[in-house]
Scaffold this motif. Structure first.
Motif, short mmCIF file in Angstrom:
data_model
loop_
_atom_site.label_atom_id
_atom_site.label_comp_id
_atom_site.label_asym_id
_atom_site.label_seq_id
_atom_site.Cartn_x
_atom_site.Cartn_y
_atom_site.Cartn_z
N HIS A 77 47.88 50.84 -15.44
CA HIS A 77 48.31 49.87 -14.44
C HIS A 77 48.84 48.60 -15.09
O HIS A 77 49.73 47.94 -14.54
CB HIS A 77 47.15 49.54 -13.50
N TYR A 98 47.04 48.15 -7.17
CA TYR A 98 47.48 48.27 -8.56
C TYR A 98 47.94 46.94 -9.13
O TYR A 98 47.88 46.73 -10.35
CB TYR A 98 48.58 49.32 -8.67
N TRP A 104 39.52 52.90 -12.10
CA TRP A 104 39.94 51.58 -11.66
C TRP A 104 38.87 50.59 -12.11
O TRP A 104 37.75 50.58 -11.58
CB TRP A 104 40.06 51.52 -10.14
N ARG A 109 48.94 51.01 -2.37
CA ARG A 109 48.97 51.26 -3.81
C ARG A 109 49.43 50.01 -4.55
O ARG A 109 48.84 49.61 -5.56
CB ARG A 109 49.90 52.44 -4.12
#
Length: 440
Positions: free
Chosen positions: A188, A176, A115, A172
């Protein structure tokens, strides 16, 4: 209306690396406005006036080593298009998968889940995690700054498998959506679109084991009105061999396309239908073909692929081959739309600047409210920037011919226009501009 030179501008960061800018200047009139000055909003699209308003309408697992979900045996549901000058049409959906060779040529560099928060401060990342609906123990793991990586101006978080599986759909989606802003998070930024009625419908015939399907189903989340999946590395790490990973990647590449049939009944006016399908730039005379089909006892349907221009017939339902990239540009939506009537495709239309000049030279803007015709190019303009972020070609009813980006894993397909709009609404505020090829 005077038109100033228009330019396609390449962008270093855009959804499919294909962005087109069409700029008009006439007393401040924007390309997003009609001749009367009213904005053309795609979701308020007016259907052709002669059309009636009728509609019919996480342990490791082994791929193949466990019982796959049952494959539905029913014949695909067929739907009837609205009546119009195109004739009586019926359509159903099929799914296309990228080849193993194509997937191998686009192998992933890592199966780690990263991420990357581009330009975010530590406090901004912490605030996001604190505001998301995450179980306390998982939130504590994410908020442990000792586990974060700092790379120049970015914060990189490596969530554990427990975190990825423990996120609620709401959490999520919240996380995201932020990650999806940046191309540095490719999964993503461009998640897999879950087609059909859900994950199990989308993957019903992919023959993946239940553990993989259940994980994808758990990881799916909504981006606007679209159900998507971004945790590709997670499921690829659940299997042991490259063959198993390729099978998963192949399943995730499943792309829906309509197959459209024209029905020829005893009362069908062949001449009028032939005029509609054969009238675009005089590309072909379809009347003899339709008459010969109508004369065969027991045969009353024909796939409309046989009524499309020759160049489109070569491409529809296929994926780009390596030869398509020899010019330095793989075909994108604009290349596909502008080459619709060309017997031999003009490779230069993969270049944004050259494609812009070609559009201005060969097409005219159609005012809002006019009926679309076979072969019209529909540009989806981003309301914020004026960029044409996508284009497709109108065929009949609300069915369009399209290719969603340059990627070799994106085939040429037929779609409903509202599905195209819904997809691009994940990233932009699309508005419609219709262009028609000038008479020769």
């Amino acid at each position: 209306m005077p038109v100033q030179p228009l330019s396609f501008i390449p962008s270093s960061l855009c959804l499919f690396r294909c962005r087109l800018l069409i700029a008009f200047a006439a007393a401040g009139l924007s390309v997003l406005s009609s001749v009367s000055g009213a904005q053309e909003k795609l979701l308020q699209l007016t259907p052709p006036t002669e059309v009636a308003a009728s509609t019919l309408r996480t342990a490791r697992v082994t791929v193949g080593g466990s019982t796959p979900p049952k494959v539905p045996s029913a014949v695909p549901a067929a739907f009837r298009a609205r009546p119009g000058p195109w004739g009586e049409l019926e359509y159903f959906t099929v799914y296309l998968e990228a080849s193993v060779a194509t997937l191998k040529s686009m192998d992933l560099q890592t199966y780690e889940t990263l991420w990357r928060f581009v330009g975010y401060s530590e406090d901004q990342v912490a605030a996001l995690f604190s505001s998301a609906q995450i179980p306390a123990e998982l939130q504590a793991e994410l908020l442990d700054r000792k586990k974060w990586r700092r790379e120049e101006k970015d914060i990189v978080v490596l969530p554990s498998q427990e975190v990825l599986l423990g996120l609620s759909p709401e959490a999520r989606s919240a996380i995201y959506q932020v990650l999806g802003r940046w191309g540095e998070n490719p999964f993503h930024h461009e998640p897999h679109l879950v087609a059909g009625e859900g994950v199990r419908d989308w993957l019903a015939r992919a023959r993946l084991p239940e553990e993989i399907v259940a994980t994808i189903e758990k990881g799916a989340y909504f981006r606007n009105k679209n159900l998507v999946f971004a945790d590709t590395p997670l499921v690829l790490r659940m299997v042991q061999t490259e063959e198993e990973r390729l099978k998963i990647r192949k399943a995730l590449s499943r792309t829906p396309s309509l197959v459209v049939k024209l029905k020829l009944n005893p009362g069908t006016e062949i001449a009028k239908i032939a005029e509609y399908w054969g009238g675009y730039s005089r590309t072909k005379d379809v009347q003899p073909f339709l008459e010969s089909i109508s004369e065969i006892p027991g045969v009353n349907v024909v796939d409309i692929i046989h009524l499309l221009p020759t160049g489109v017939r070569r491409l529809l339902y296929t994926f780009p081959s390596p030869s398509h990239g020899r010019s330095g540009y793989y075909p994108d939506c604009h290349w596909s739309s502008l080459n619709f009537g060309n017997f031999d495709p003009l490779e230069r239309l993969g270049d944004p600047v050259l494609a812009t000049a070609y559009t201005l030279e060969n097409y005219s803007r159609i005012p809002a409210g006019q009926s679309f015709r076979f072969g019209d190019v529909l540009f989806l303009m981003d309301g914020n920037t004026g960029n044409a972020v996508h284009s497709c070609v109108f065929l009949a009813d609300d069915i369009v011919y399209t290719k969603n980006g340059r990627s070799p894993t994106q085939p040429w397909v037929l779609m409903k226009l509202d599905d195209v709009v819904s997809f691009y609404s994940m990233y932009y505020q699309p508005q419609l501009a219709c262009y028609r090829r000038k008479a020769e």
